[in-house]
Design a protein around this motif. Structure first.
Motif, mmCIF file in Angstrom:
data_model
loop_
_atom_site.group_PDB
_atom_site.id
_atom_site.type_symbol
_atom_site.label_atom_id
_atom_site.label_comp_id
_atom_site.label_asym_id
_atom_site.label_seq_id
_atom_site.Cartn_x
_atom_site.Cartn_y
_atom_site.Cartn_z
ATOM 1 N N UNK A 1 0.810 -1.212 0.000
ATOM 2 C CA UNK A 1 0.000 0.000 0.000
ATOM 3 C C UNK A 1 0.847 1.267 0.000
ATOM 4 N N UNK A 2 0.515 2.206 0.899
ATOM 5 C CA UNK A 2 1.228 3.483 0.953
ATOM 6 C C UNK A 2 2.684 3.347 1.361
ATOM 7 N N UNK A 3 3.038 2.224 1.960
ATOM 8 C CA UNK A 3 4.425 2.033 2.385
ATOM 9 C C UNK A 3 5.340 1.716 1.195
ATOM 10 N N UNK A 4 4.749 1.292 0.073
ATOM 11 C CA UNK A 4 5.531 0.953 -1.114
ATOM 12 C C UNK A 4 6.071 2.221 -1.768
ATOM 13 N N UNK A 5 7.392 2.272 -1.985
ATOM 14 C CA UNK A 5 8.014 3.468 -2.564
ATOM 15 C C UNK A 5 8.845 3.117 -3.795
ATOM 16 N N UNK B 1 14.877 -8.806 -6.607
ATOM 17 C CA UNK B 1 14.003 -7.645 -6.604
ATOM 18 C C UNK B 1 14.246 -6.866 -5.317
ATOM 19 N N UNK B 2 14.512 -5.563 -5.461
ATOM 20 C CA UNK B 2 14.696 -4.703 -4.293
ATOM 21 C C UNK B 2 13.468 -3.809 -4.187
ATOM 22 N N UNK B 3 12.819 -3.829 -3.039
ATOM 23 C CA UNK B 3 11.606 -3.041 -2.822
ATOM 24 C C UNK B 3 11.864 -1.959 -1.783
ATOM 25 N N UNK B 4 11.502 -0.723 -2.109
ATOM 26 C CA UNK B 4 11.645 0.404 -1.183
ATOM 27 C C UNK B 4 10.379 0.560 -0.353
ATOM 28 N N UNK B 5 10.546 0.823 0.932
ATOM 29 C CA UNK B 5 9.394 1.046 1.802
ATOM 30 C C UNK B 5 9.642 2.276 2.668
ATOM 31 N N UNK B 6 8.569 2.920 3.081
ATOM 32 C CA UNK B 6 8.655 4.083 3.970
ATOM 33 C C UNK B 6 7.752 3.872 5.172
ATOM 34 N N UNK B 7 7.998 4.635 6.215
ATOM 35 C CA UNK B 7 7.150 4.595 7.410
ATOM 36 C C UNK B 7 6.924 3.181 7.913
ATOM 37 N N UNK B 8 7.989 2.453 8.119
ATOM 38 C CA UNK B 8 7.866 1.080 8.616
ATOM 39 C C UNK B 8 7.714 1.091 10.133
ATOM 40 N N UNK B 9 6.518 0.894 10.580
ATOM 41 C CA UNK B 9 6.263 0.876 12.020
ATOM 42 C C UNK B 9 4.944 0.173 12.285
ATOM 43 N N UNK B 10 4.747 -0.219 13.501
ATOM 44 C CA UNK B 10 3.480 -0.835 13.885
ATOM 45 C C UNK B 10 3.088 -2.001 13.014
ATOM 46 N N UNK B 11 1.846 -1.961 12.517
ATOM 47 C CA UNK B 11 1.331 -3.062 11.704
ATOM 48 C C UNK B 11 2.117 -3.245 10.407
ATOM 49 N N UNK C 1 11.847 8.970 0.870
ATOM 50 C CA UNK C 1 10.797 9.578 0.039
ATOM 51 C C UNK C 1 9.714 8.574 -0.350
ATOM 52 N N UNK C 2 8.470 8.926 -0.073
ATOM 53 C CA UNK C 2 7.356 8.053 -0.418
ATOM 54 C C UNK C 2 6.980 8.248 -1.883
ATOM 55 N N UNK C 3 6.190 7.326 -2.389
ATOM 56 C CA UNK C 3 5.731 7.426 -3.774
ATOM 57 C C UNK C 3 4.930 8.708 -3.969
ATOM 58 N N UNK C 4 4.070 9.039 -3.015
ATOM 59 C CA UNK C 4 3.248 10.247 -3.119
ATOM 60 C C UNK C 4 4.113 11.505 -3.175
#
Length: 470
Positions: A66-70, A81-91, A111-114
Motif C-alpha cells: 500500500x502506501x508504504x511501497x516506494x 528484486x529490491x523493494x523500497x518502503x517508507x514509514x515502517x512501524x506498527x502493523x 521519500x514516499x511514492x506520493x
C-alpha cells in the motif's frame, strides 16, 4: 516490414533457456552490469529471479504494501528484486515480513511514492523546458532530472531553482553532453515523406488486419510508409500519438495477406522471437534494434519519464542508457527472452559517446490502439532475412529490426553497427532529415522525420535541442 518476398534465410533464435542466452552472448558479448544503489547489509533471504518474474512480484507487493511501497528495481547482478518502503512501524512491520517472505530484498527509504509524484508534478508545472527530462529512480529514491546541452543561462537557472525548491534529497540534476531529439529510423527501415524510421513490432490490429507499431512522431510525419527508399507504399498510418501521452503509431499493411512474423531481426541472419509484451523494470537489461545503428544493449533507468522535446512534451516513457541515433526511431526495445518492451522515441547522444534514450512502453501502445502482438494475416513467420530493408517489419510482433537491412544490411553483424546507416544515409539522410526538423516542429509532427534521414548521420548535423528519432 513483412513481405512475402523476403527470403527465408534467417535463423530464428528460440526464446528462453540457453538458446536465448547464447544469442545474447553472440550479439552482445559484454552486457552492461547492474547499477545497484541499494545498501544491503546482513544475509539476504531474497530469491533469485528473472527480470519478468521480478516485475510480477513487484506488482503484487505494491498492492500488499500500500502506501508504504516506494518503488522497486531489479538488481541484475544478484538477480533479486529490491523493494523500497517508507514509514515502517506498527502493523507495517508485519507487511514487511510478508514482503521478505515473498522473496524480495526490502530496504527503508525517505521519500514516499506520493512525495515523489508531487515533486514530478511541480517539475511539470515550473520546469517544462525544452531539453529537459525527468523520471523517478528507485535505486536512489529520488527524481533524476536530466538537462541537455541546450539548457543554459536563464533556463538552467530556472531548472536549478525548481529542483532546489523541491527540498533536500528529493531530486538530482544530471547534465547531458548531447541534445534531446527524436530518432527517426529503427529496426527494419521504413520510409515515408522524406523520413526514415524503424519498424518496432508486428501486431494484429483490432479488426484482425496485419499491422506494426512504430514511433508516433514517425506516424505524424507521414501517412504512408514503404519498406524501400523511394519505393511504393505498403502500409498506411491508422493511429498516431505525439506529442502528449505517448509516442506511438499503429500502421496497417495495405495488403491484408501480408505475413507479419512476431520476431526481431537482429542481423547476421538471426532473429529473436517475440512472445509477449513485457513491462519494463528499473535495473533490467534490455536490447534495442534500429535501422541506423543496429543492436545495442543497456539498462532501464527510470519509468513514467517526462521528456520535453522541441515539438512538445511526451509523458509515460521508459528512460534507459541504451544508445540510439537518427533513423532508429520506432525501433524495438526487447528482452533476450522474447519480451517486447518499448518503441524508440528519442534522447541525446549517439552510439559513440553514449547518452540517454527514451522508449514508448509497448503495453501502453497496445492498450491504446487495441492491437495485439503476434502474427497477422497469412502468416507466419517469414522471417525475412532482414536484408530487405524495411521489410523488416518483421514480424509480427516484432521489430525485426530490419536492422540489417539498413545500412546495407550489414551493419549488424554482431551487434555492431557497421554501416550505420550507410545504406540509406544518402537517401534519406541528407537533406530530408534535417530539414524536417524545422518543418515538422511547426506542424507538430515530430520533426523526427528529419532524423530519419539522418540515417547515415547526415540528418543529425546542425540539430539542436530535443529531437525526435525520426
Amino acid at each position: 516490414m513483412s513481405h512475402k518476398r523476403i527470403p527465408k534465410r534467417k535463423a530464428a533464435i528460440a526464446v528462453g533457456g540457453v538458446a536465448a542466452l547464447g544469442a545474447a552472448a553472440l550479439l552482445l558479448p559484454q552486457a552492461n552490469a547492474s547499477q545497484d544503489g541499494g545498501a544491503r547489509g546482513g544475509a539476504s533471504t531474497a530469491r533469485t529471479l528473472k527480470a519478468d518474474d521480478a516485475d510480477d512480484l513487484a506488482a503484487r507487493l505494491s498492492k500488499l504494501l500500500g502506501d508504504a511501497f516506494a518503488g522497486s528495481y531489479y538488481d541484475s547482478a544478484n538477480r533479486q528484486l529490491v523493494v523500497n518502503v517508507t514509514d515502517v512501524s506498527g502493523d507495517d512491520n508485519n507487511v514487511i515480513v510478508q514482503a521478505k517472505k515473498a522473496g524480495a530484498e526490502v530496504r527503508e527509504v525517505d521519500n514516499s511514492t506520493a512525495e515523489l509524484q508531487a515533486a514530478a508534478r511541480t517539475l511539470r508545472t515550473k520546469a517544462t523546458i525544452p531539453g529537459t527530462a525527468w523520471a523517478v529512480d528507485p535505486r536512489t529514491n529520488k527524481i533524476l532530472v536530466t538537462a541537455d546541452s541546450t539548457v543554459t543561462g536563464t533556463r538552467w537557472d530556472r531548472l536549478e531553482s525548481t529542483v532546489d525548491g523541491l527540498g533536500s534529497g528529493m531530486a538530482t540534476v544530471k547534465k547531458s553532453a548531447g541534445t534531446f531529439r527524436t530518432f527517426v529510423s529503427g529496426g527494419d527501415a521504413i520510409f515515408g515523406g522524406g523520413a526514415r524510421c524503424s519498424l518496432g513490432f508486428n501486431v494484429t490490429a483490432g479488426d484482425g488486419s496485419p499491422a506494426f507499431l512504430t514511433a508516433g512522431h514517425c506516424g505524424v510525419a507521414a501517412q504512408q510508409w514503404s519498406d524501400a527508399q523511394n519505393g511504393a507504399p505498403i502500409a498506411t498510418v491508422d493511429q498516431a500519438t505525439f506529442p502528449g501521452n505517448g509516442d506511438f503509431a499503429l500502421v496497417k499493411y495495405d495488403d491484408p495477406n501480408t505475413q507479419a512474423p512476431s520476431d526481431v531481426n537482429v542481423g547476421g541472419g538471426q532473429s529473436v522471437q517475440i512472445l509477449q509484451a513485457t513491462e519494463a523494470t528499473v535495473g533490467q537489461q534490455v536490447f534495442r534494434m534500429g535501422s541506423t545503428t543496429g543492436l545495442h544493449d543497456g539498462q532501464v533507468l527510470g519509468l513514467d519519464a517526462t521528456v520535453n522535446y522541441p515539438e512538445g512534451t511526451v509523458t509515460g516513457l521508459i528512460q534507459t542508457d541504451v544508445c540510439a541515433e537518427p533513423g532508429d526511431s520506432g525501433g524495438s526495445l526487447f528482452t533476450q527472452d522474447g519480451g517486447a518492451v518499448g518503441l524508440t522515441s528519442g534522447g541525446s547522444g549517439d552510439c559513440t559517446s553514449g547518452g540517454e534514450t527514451f522508449f514508448q512502453p509497448v503495453t501502453t501502445a497496445l492498450a491504446a490502439t487495441g492491437a495485439t502482438l503476434g502474427d497477422a494475416g497469412a502468416g507466419g513467420q517469414q522471417a525475412g532475412d532482414g536484408q530487405q530493408a524495411g521489410d523488416g517489419q518483421q514480424a509480427g510482433g516484432d521489430q525485426q529490426a530490419g536492422n540489417d537491412q539498413q545500412a546495407g544490411g550489414d551493419r549488424i553483424g554482431g551487434g555492431q553497427e557497421t554501416g550505420a546507416g550507410a545504406g540509406d544515409g544518402s537517401a534519406d539522410g541528407s537533406g530530408a532529415a534535417d530539414d524536417q526538423s524545422g518543418a515538422d516542429a511547426t506542424n507538430g509532427r515530430a520533426a523526427g522525420t528529419g532524423h530519419g534521414s539522418g540515417a547515415g548521420n547526415a540528418g543529425r548535423s546542425g540539430r539542436s535541442g530535443l529531437t525526435d528519432t525520426h
